[in-house]
Design an enzyme around this catalytic site. Sequence first.
Site, PDB file in Angstrom:
ATOM      1  N   SER A   1       9.924  -4.128 -16.832  1.00  0.00           N
ATOM      2  CA  SER A   1      10.799  -3.697 -15.744  1.00  0.00           C
ATOM      3  C   SER A   1      10.809  -2.177 -15.737  1.00  0.00           C
ATOM      4  O   SER A   1      10.386  -1.532 -16.694  1.00  0.00           O
ATOM      5  CB  SER A   1      12.222  -4.194 -15.993  1.00  0.00           C
ATOM      6  OG  SER A   1      12.734  -3.591 -17.161  1.00  0.00           O
ATOM      7  N   LYS A   2      11.283  -1.610 -14.664  1.00  0.00           N
ATOM      8  CA  LYS A   2      11.309  -0.168 -14.549  1.00  0.00           C
ATOM      9  C   LYS A   2      12.091   0.462 -15.697  1.00  0.00           C
ATOM     10  O   LYS A   2      11.642   1.394 -16.340  1.00  0.00           O
ATOM     11  CB  LYS A   2      11.968   0.223 -13.221  1.00  0.00           C
ATOM     12  CG  LYS A   2      11.960   1.723 -13.014  1.00  0.00           C
ATOM     13  CD  LYS A   2      12.379   2.103 -11.612  1.00  0.00           C
ATOM     14  CE  LYS A   2      12.437   3.619 -11.509  1.00  0.00           C
ATOM     15  NZ  LYS A   2      12.003   4.178 -10.284  1.00  0.00           N
ATOM     16  N   ARG A   3      13.229  -0.123 -15.972  1.00  0.00           N
ATOM     17  CA  ARG A   3      14.078   0.409 -17.022  1.00  0.00           C
ATOM     18  C   ARG A   3      13.402   0.321 -18.395  1.00  0.00           C
ATOM     19  O   ARG A   3      13.393   1.264 -19.171  1.00  0.00           O
ATOM     20  CB  ARG A   3      15.392  -0.382 -17.046  1.00  0.00           C
ATOM     21  CG  ARG A   3      16.409   0.187 -17.993  1.00  0.00           C
ATOM     22  CD  ARG A   3      17.700  -0.626 -17.968  1.00  0.00           C
ATOM     23  NE  ARG A   3      18.646  -0.111 -18.953  1.00  0.00           N
ATOM     24  CZ  ARG A   3      19.328   1.019 -18.817  1.00  0.00           C
ATOM     25  NH1 ARG A   3      19.188   1.727 -17.724  1.00  0.00           N
ATOM     26  NH2 ARG A   3      20.157   1.427 -19.758  1.00  0.00           N
TER      27      ARG A   3
ATOM     28  N   GLU B   1      10.436   2.753 -18.714  1.00  0.00           N
ATOM     29  CA  GLU B   1      10.822   4.160 -18.864  1.00  0.00           C
ATOM     30  C   GLU B   1      11.027   4.547 -20.313  1.00  0.00           C
ATOM     31  O   GLU B   1      10.739   5.667 -20.722  1.00  0.00           O
ATOM     32  CB  GLU B   1      12.098   4.436 -18.064  1.00  0.00           C
ATOM     33  CG  GLU B   1      11.795   4.936 -16.655  1.00  0.00           C
ATOM     34  CD  GLU B   1      13.034   4.934 -15.771  1.00  0.00           C
ATOM     35  OE1 GLU B   1      14.152   4.676 -16.272  1.00  0.00           O
ATOM     36  OE2 GLU B   1      12.869   5.191 -14.563  1.00  0.00           O
TER      37      GLU B   1
END
Length: 478
Positions: free
Chosen positions: A248-250, A253
């Site tokens: 996921s993006k989170r 990151e």
Amino acid sequence: MSVRVRFAPSPTGYLHIGGARTALFNWLYARRHGGVFVLRVEDTDQARSTEESYRAIIDSMRWLGLDWDEGPEVGGPHGPYTQMERLASYAQAADRLVDEGKAYRCYATKDELDALRRDAERQKKQFFYPHLWRDKTSKDWIAGAPYVIRFKSPLSGETSFDDEVFGRITTPNDHLQDFVLLRSDGVPLYNFGAVVDDVTMKITLVARGRDHVVNTPQQVLLYEALGAPAPRFAHLPMMLAPDGKKLSKREAERYDIPVSVTAYRDRGFSPDGLLNYLVRFGWSHGDQETFTRREMIDLFDFSGASRADGKFDMKKCLAINHKISKDERTTSRHEYARRARPFVEARGLAPDDAHLGRALDVVRERARTFVEAADAVDYFFREPVARDPVAVKSALVPAAAPVLARLRAEVAKLDALDPETLHAALDATFDWKQAGPAARVALTGRAASPGLHEVMSALGKATVLARLDEAIAIASAG
RNA sequence: GGCCCCGUCGUCUAGCGGUUAGGACACUGGCCUCUCACGCCGGUAACACGGGUUCGAGUCCCGUCGGGGUCACCA
């Protein structure tokens, strides 16, 4: 039958790196078999779909060079290729299923069902749609009240399909819900919309992420109910974060992994570099690590796909991009400069083509991305050159002044500064081990750079002399 | 939890009954060298575990453990 495959993203966000791989595999399969690659926009989630996302996906596909034969912006015989423009088609198919007793109208409201779902949760039981309206007939319909259309799933037996990568997958039918085909506002849900479209668009093979194997049985049942032959299916293993979690993006990151294709573009990746990392993720052809597009197309085959999920490795992604970018075989000199230029200009520099080309030749093998290339090429064009204070302090000391002065005098005598001439003229009299650091800081402003002969050659005589003069002044001043 | 799927170096993978288990990235020793890279040579490192089947299992079967996916009027 001719091969027809599709990539069907929903415009609810940028094009995800995993989605890009799915698109790539479909594209490769189509190109390999001389088939048709269809792009279809599944925008039935009206709450989340945006024009901006649509744009990002189209741009990303184009940037990657995954051209589609039918779809938005290019049209085709089975259009429109946007689901919200095909509502009549779904309604018609749904009505037919209701008429044939294969689906039914359900007047239970969402609130009503949500309450039941909460009850089940409280009792730690799995929620199962109670067949409230399954056995009712048109006589029970409530005039004017909203309803959804549900599929009458088989209560027993099992459904199976042969997956191109996983082999035969069989699941029992008894826990299949009577899933919703059409919402009360007439907009189809994923399973139904995809199947109806795949039938009318004559899709012959569906390749997608492994997270879709669970709804494949429902889709197989739908093809059957619609009286259409099911396409072949190929599910791809998942692309996970380094810790095995969903990418996921989170989560990404935390590992400095970009998840959107546009982010790779902005970070200076080349489309071929990214594609090469992606194609080897869940697929292989012996030990071959990189491919030209032609090779990818000629070699692609689902039998080369693996079944195990993988974890994304940014270091390797960069290394592959580096390898693809620096190799003339996969990225021509002209192509390299064309893609690098915007990153150079973003730094406020505007070199002409010849000058930029010469500088890039010098740094290309040491830049993993165009962003790194632009940084590495900065001092070729920046006037006055920016010198690293730490490097200046250690190299441009008074003792270096006479050495630089001698270098200046030698260079001044030369007409052309090509590397060969420089070697011939300077190497006999200069101990580069000793003169190197000062000359490097004088010419590039940095403590590390490509070979000095190459640098001087790309810089040009006038600039070399000017920078040596500056450096001599700095060194003399101590 | 139900259902489905997966399990070779840290990571991506080759392997499709008999291999000193190979390659790439990463890490690392060295060479090259004016620095940084590139390149070249070398090294550390894997068949999750337990049972079978077989003359012989990383390869086949079963179990265990571990991981993942999914259970919406999202896609």
